[in-house]
Structure formats: structure tokens, C-alpha cells
Motif scaffolding. Structure first.
Motif, PDB file in Angstrom:
ATOM      1  N   PHE A 119       0.762  -1.403  -0.064  1.00 36.83           N
ATOM      2  CA  PHE A 119       0.164  -0.147   0.145  1.00 36.83           C
ATOM      3  C   PHE A 119       0.660   1.314  -0.099  1.00 36.83           C
ATOM      4  O   PHE A 119       0.475   2.227   0.137  1.00 36.83           O
ATOM      5  CB  PHE A 119      -0.914  -0.086   1.358  1.00 36.83           C
ATOM      6  N   GLY A 120       2.236   1.132  -0.276  1.00 38.66           N
ATOM      7  CA  GLY A 120       3.056   2.258  -0.318  1.00 38.66           C
ATOM      8  C   GLY A 120       3.555   2.884   0.949  1.00 38.66           C
ATOM      9  O   GLY A 120       3.812   4.120   1.132  1.00 38.66           O
ATOM     10  N   TYR A 121       3.384   2.095   2.151  1.00 37.48           N
ATOM     11  CA  TYR A 121       3.748   2.875   3.304  1.00 37.48           C
ATOM     12  C   TYR A 121       5.145   2.815   3.486  1.00 37.48           C
ATOM     13  O   TYR A 121       5.536   3.213   4.633  1.00 37.48           O
ATOM     14  CB  TYR A 121       2.995   2.289   4.540  1.00 37.48           C
ATOM     15  N   GLY A 122       6.223   2.036   2.685  1.00 32.78           N
ATOM     16  CA  GLY A 122       7.555   1.933   2.796  1.00 32.78           C
ATOM     17  C   GLY A 122       8.005   0.478   2.718  1.00 32.78           C
ATOM     18  O   GLY A 122       7.416  -0.216   2.050  1.00 32.78           O
ATOM     19  N   THR A 123       9.447   0.558   2.843  1.00 34.25           N
ATOM     20  CA  THR A 123      10.057  -0.805   2.607  1.00 34.25           C
ATOM     21  C   THR A 123       9.771  -1.563   3.828  1.00 34.25           C
ATOM     22  O   THR A 123       9.241  -1.267   4.774  1.00 34.25           O
ATOM     23  CB  THR A 123      11.284  -0.735   2.426  1.00 34.25           C
ATOM     24  N   ARG A 124       9.899  -2.913   3.882  1.00 37.24           N
ATOM     25  CA  ARG A 124       9.803  -3.916   4.775  1.00 37.24           C
ATOM     26  C   ARG A 124      10.419  -3.648   5.966  1.00 37.24           C
ATOM     27  O   ARG A 124      10.347  -3.707   7.149  1.00 37.24           O
ATOM     28  CB  ARG A 124       9.994  -5.249   4.387  1.00 37.24           C
TER      29      ARG A 124
END
Length: 252
Positions: free
Chosen positions: A14-19
Motif C-alpha cells: 500500500f506504499g507505506y514504505g519498505t519492509r
């Protein structure tokens, strides 16, 4: 059957960042699952049944998404191209994580209705030659389109490669040096509409798809704009396979 996925994968999609960044968010207590602060970014969660919150914002998870695009001219029906702008590049940023692709194609100079989705099964059903899903086009034709042409379309047109198309419904809106028509077909051969008219000695000057699988192009959408299909539209699209040219020409 539960569809569980790693929490960090869901949130990352959902585009909230990398793992790695999501792992840090979990460490800082910014992600909740079903009201409980998540302690492990690798836990498996069913996004269809669990409520995931990121810093107080509820994640609106959908496995599949279905969009109606009013494709403009000059854009190609592909997911990637080195020379031309693609329909994927027209998609809003908030849906890019769905890895959308076009259901079928429209030529670069053809505009109108194009369905965008990430549901491969539905796309296969709609595009299957055996399903005879109807597509309707509005066109301007260089040449006088006649009742005789209408009869020829109703019997099928033999194209330049010798292939004979299935019967098509030609509706003449206005006939003249530049004719205005609507054409319904149940196939999707390469440049089919243009080649059908070329076989009769006429040239398509403008082409716009206005209907596919019972879904009508939303005329409020400007070229390049899109919106999600309504539940009713999605049901119509799912049920369209196999119906073919049930609709009769208005003049008949």
C-alpha cells in the motif's frame, strides 16, 4: 479459506514504505491489527477479515480492483513501453500498488472505454474468444455508409488476410461524405473495426469504444480520467460472457 499474508508485505504493497521501514513502524507501535499493537512485522494476517491501522489510519484492503478508464488518443494499452505513454501511467497513485493491467487493448489512436484491473481470472473470461463479449464503438467514417454496408456487416466481413469476422451490428447515425456510425462486434482482432471498413473501401477517421461487456463509458470521465466500477457494473461485466450480440439495432 483464509488468505493470510505477512503484515509487512500487506502494508508495503500500500506504499507505506519498505519492509525495513515497516519493521521500524511496528517497533514504534504505529501499526495495529484488530485493535492490538502489532509486535512482529512478519506475522500473518488475513487482510479481508482483520482491521489494520497505520498510525491511526485504517487500511482499506481489497484483493482486486476494477477501474473504468476513458483512454485518450496517443496512449498505448500496455503496462510498460519505452517510447509511448501507457495507460498504467494514467492511474492514480493510490491504486498503483495493485499492479493494474488493461483488459484487452485499444489502438494508440483509439479512445474510450478500457477496463483496468489486477484480476487475471476476470480478464481471461472477458477476453476469451469463446465468450463473445460485446464491444460497441462510435466512429466517423470517410465515405458514405449505406444500408448495403449494414447488410454486409450482418453477414460478417472478410478481412485482408482472408479471415471472415463474426456477424456485427452496424447502426447508421448519419450517412454522408463523412458518416457517423455505431458498430457492435464480439471479437477483438488486430485493428478489426478499421479493417472491416477498409474491406468495404472506407476509412475510419475517428474511433471510440463506448461499451464493453454491457458496461457503458461514463461520459462524465474526461479523456485520461478513471473511476472504480460500481458493484452493479461489475456484476454486469461478470455476467456478460456468452451473451454476444443480444442487443438489436435500434432501427430493426
Amino acid at each position: 479459506m483464509r488468505n493470510t499474508q505477512r503484515l509487512d508485505k500487506i502494508v508495503s504493497n500500500f506504499g507505506y514504505g519498505t519492509r525495513k521501514e515497516i519493521k521500524a513502524m511496528v517497533k514504534n507501535g504505529l501499526i495495529k491489527v484488530d485493535g492490538q499493537v502489532a509486535r512482529d512485522s512478519g506475522i500473518h494476517v488475513d487482510p479481508n477479515s482483520s482491521v489494520i491501522e497505520i498510525n491511526g489510519e485504517v487500511l482499506n484492503y481489497k484483493e482486486f480492483i476494477y477501474l473504468m478508464l476513458n483512454k485518450p488518443q496517443g496512449v498505448i494499452s500496455a503496462t510498460f513501453d519505452q517510447r509511448h505513454k501507457t495507460v498504467v501511467e494514467l492511474m492514480p497513485e493510490e491504486v498503483l500498488h495493485y499492479d493494474l493491467f488493461p483488459v484487452g487493448r485499444l489502438d494508440i489512436d483509439t479512445e474510450g472505454l478500457l477496463i483496468m484491473t489486477n484480476d487475471g481470472e476476470l480478464a481471461h473470461e472477458v477476453l476469451s474468444p469463446k465468450k463473445h463479449v460485446k464491444k460497441k464503438y462510435y466512429a466517423l467514417i470517410d465515405g458514405n455508409v449505406t444500408e448495403s454496408d449494414k447488410d454486409e456487416f450482418s453477414k460478417g466481413i472478410t478481412l485482408d488476410d482472408g479471415y471472415k469476422t463474426m456477424p456485427a451490428l452496424l447502426h447508421i447515425i448519419r450517412s454522408g461524405s463523412i458518416s457517423e456510425i455505431e458498430l457492435s462486434i464480439v471479437e477483438g482482432k488486430f485493428h478489426q473495426v478499421k479493417r472491416m471498413f477498409e474491406a468495404l473501401g472506407k476509412e475510419v477517421k475517428f474511433l471510440k469504444r463506448i461499451e464493453m461487456g454491457g458496461i457503458l463509458l461514463d461520459e462524465s470521465l474526461k479523456p485520461g480520467e478513471c473511476r472504480e466500477l460500481t458493484d452493479e457494473e461489475l456484476t454486469v461485466l461478470r455476467n456478460s460472457a456468452g451473451k454476444g450480440l443480444e442487443e438489436k439495432d435500434k432501427d430493426e
